[in-house]
Enzyme design. Structure first.
Site, mmCIF file in Angstrom:
data_model
loop_
_atom_site.group_PDB
_atom_site.id
_atom_site.type_symbol
_atom_site.label_atom_id
_atom_site.label_comp_id
_atom_site.label_asym_id
_atom_site.label_seq_id
_atom_site.Cartn_x
_atom_site.Cartn_y
_atom_site.Cartn_z
ATOM 1 C CG ASP A 107 -1.900 1.164 1.170
ATOM 2 O OD1 ASP A 107 -2.936 1.017 0.489
ATOM 3 O OD2 ASP A 107 -1.647 2.217 1.783
ATOM 4 C CG ASP B 223 -4.589 1.173 4.820
ATOM 5 O OD1 ASP B 223 -5.057 0.935 5.953
ATOM 6 O OD2 ASP B 223 -4.810 2.237 4.213
ATOM 7 C CG HIS C 238 -6.812 6.101 4.346
ATOM 8 N ND1 HIS C 238 -6.815 5.659 3.040
ATOM 9 C CD2 HIS C 238 -8.117 6.230 4.703
ATOM 10 C CE1 HIS C 238 -8.059 5.546 2.621
ATOM 11 N NE2 HIS C 238 -8.867 5.867 3.605
ATOM 12 C CG MET D 279 5.034 6.347 -2.615
ATOM 13 S SD MET D 279 5.338 4.681 -3.298
ATOM 14 C CE MET D 279 7.103 4.736 -3.613
#
Length: 199
Positions: free
Chosen positions: A15, A179, A174, A28
């Site tokens: 994730d 996750d 999140h 990212m």
């Protein structure tokens, strides 16, 4: 003709949290991964996803961001600009970790859905390391896996519509590592499911 030897696959739930829709213009900001299980000739064997994990927070690669995307993760972009790890170092560490946990197995990235996370992960791996331990297609989308087993259209898939016994125990927060662990639990449940139990 000799039988072709098929290597086992090691499924790694990944994730990512990002500050926009695509890599390059956007960044990212965190990367989480957890080993979900191994599949060989004898079938799929789930592993405890908390046992072998990877998590890093990265420095942004551009000044651009989408406030709504950033709000999803709750990450502090200014803090990451000052304190986040170098993306190149993180992706090299991640690739090494993947090779280490895989041993003789071939790595497969898995996600729910995989498309967004794979886009960022693959782009970052190629951009910062020049290669991907997953190759260009070693990716499994759990939404597709569920749709195939359940016999429903892909766009009809949602966790709310899944049988309750398939849903992970871990919460969806999140936070990239949380996750990744949650998704690993979902994969184990999906791999064990015969597609017929609906409660």
């Amino acid at each position: 003709m000799a039988a072709r030897t098929i290597k086992p696959s090691l499924y790694i739930s990944v994730d990512i949290e990002a500050d926009g829709p695509i890599p390059g213009p956007y960044s990212m900001l965190s990367l989480g991964a957890a080993v979900a299980g191994r599949q060989g000739a004898g079938g799929f064997t789930a592993t405890d996803p908390r046992r072998r994990t990877f998590y890093r927070e990265l420095r942004p690669i551009s000044a651009e961001f989408v406030p709504e995307a950033l709000a999803v993760s709750g990450l502090d972009r200014e803090r990451l600009a000052a304190e986040g790890a170098d993306p190149g170092a993180v992706l090299r560490q991640f690739a090494s970790w993947v090779r280490e946990v895989c041993g003789d197995a071939q790595p497969v990235m898995c996600g729910y859905p995989a498309s967004y996370d794979w886009t960022f992960l693959y782009w970052y791996l190629i951009r910062f390391t020049g290669a991907s331990p997953f190759g260009h297609s070693g990716c499994l989308d759990m939404k597709t896996l569920y749709a195939t087993k359940a016999g429903v259209p892909l766009r009809a898939v949602s966790k709310r519509a899944m049988p309750r016994h398939l849903l992970p125990r871990s919460p969806h927060t999140h936070h990239a590592l949380d996750d990744a662990i949650e998704q690993a639990e979902l994969l184990a449940n999906l791999m064990a499911w015969d597609g017929t139990t609906t409660e």
